[in-house]
Design an enzyme around this catalytic site. Structure first.
Site, PDB file in Angstrom:
ATOM      1  N   CYS A 119      47.264 -44.714  20.554  1.00 54.34           N
ATOM      2  CA  CYS A 119      47.223 -45.957  21.335  1.00 54.34           C
ATOM      3  C   CYS A 119      47.957 -47.075  20.596  1.00 54.34           C
ATOM      4  O   CYS A 119      48.194 -48.137  21.155  1.00 54.34           O
ATOM      5  CB  CYS A 119      45.781 -46.373  21.633  1.00 54.34           C
ATOM      6  SG  CYS A 119      44.822 -46.699  20.154  1.00 54.34           S
ATOM      7  N   CYS A 134      37.879 -46.164  20.056  1.00 54.71           N
ATOM      8  CA  CYS A 134      38.079 -47.476  19.432  1.00 54.71           C
ATOM      9  C   CYS A 134      37.000 -47.717  18.372  1.00 54.71           C
ATOM     10  O   CYS A 134      37.275 -48.298  17.317  1.00 54.71           O
ATOM     11  CB  CYS A 134      38.033 -48.584  20.472  1.00 54.71           C
ATOM     12  SG  CYS A 134      38.967 -48.203  21.965  1.00 54.71           S
ATOM     13  N   ASP A 152      46.905 -48.791  18.050  1.00 53.79           N
ATOM     14  CA  ASP A 152      46.043 -49.845  17.523  1.00 53.79           C
ATOM     15  C   ASP A 152      45.808 -49.681  16.023  1.00 53.79           C
ATOM     16  O   ASP A 152      45.751 -48.569  15.508  1.00 53.79           O
ATOM     17  CB  ASP A 152      44.704 -49.846  18.268  1.00 53.79           C
ATOM     18  CG  ASP A 152      44.888 -50.280  19.710  1.00 53.79           C
ATOM     19  OD1 ASP A 152      46.008 -50.691  20.056  1.00 53.79           O
ATOM     20  OD2 ASP A 152      43.920 -50.203  20.480  1.00 53.79           O
TER      21      ASP A 152
HETATM   22 FE1  FES Z   1      42.991 -47.566  20.872  1.00 54.20          FE
HETATM   23 FE2  FES Z   1      41.161 -49.173  21.674  1.00 54.20          FE
HETATM   24  S1  FES Z   1      42.676 -48.277  22.874  1.00 54.20           S
HETATM   25  S2  FES Z   1      41.586 -48.610  19.667  1.00 54.20           S
END
Ligand code: FES
Length: 145
Positions: free
Chosen positions: A33, A103, A35
């Site tokens: 993702c 997450c 992040d």
């Molecule tokens: Fe990847 Fe939230 S979508 S940490």
């Protein structure tokens, strides 16, 4: 879809920022993702987490879980901080939607990475702590997105 607590920690995140000369710093990402989360811990001579801060470049759930995770580890011993798992963070937030569970894993792993960094700096071994991953999506089974 999100609990009130998640919304609250997303909109008013606690402990945002950095700790200068932190005892331990952990950075973990998820290549899937994109992040990234960084957690700073200030641990005193007694092994108590005196302060925790975070910087997260990520989704709302990642911000909320970092905020809650830093709140949960403050005042804890290293062993207790190790017990702040993604499940504990999710419970404290009254749950996360299934697609957002990963997450909270970022938060758990970032705490572990910060503890690992602390242990390395102090040449100690923290029982029960395994070397954290830099990328939590590494070697992961295909997930349901
Ligand atoms: Fe990847 Fe939230 S979508 S940490």
């Amino acid at each position: 879809m999100y609990s009130e607590k998640v919304m609250d920690h997303f909109q008013n995140p606690r402990n945002v920022g950095e700790i200068e000369n932190a005892s331990g710093v952990g950075t973990v990402g998820n290549a899937k993702c994109g992040d990234i989360m960084r957690i700073f811990l200030d641990i005193d001579d007694e092994g108590i987490v005196r302060d925790a801060k975070f910087k997260t470049f990520g989704c709302g759930a990642a911000v909320a879980t970092s905020s809650m995770a830093t709140e949960l580890v403050k005042g804890k011993t290293i062993q207790e901080a190790l017990q702040v798992t993604n499940k504990a963070v999710m419970e404290a937030l009254d749950g996360l939607p299934p697609v957002k569970v990963h997450c909270s894993l970022l938060a758990e792993e970032a705490i572990h990475a910060a503890l690992w960094d602390y242990a390395e700096k102090h040449h100690i071994v923290i029982e029960g702590l395994e070397r954290p991953k830099n990328d939590i999506s590494e070697g992961e089974e295909e997930e349901e997105y």
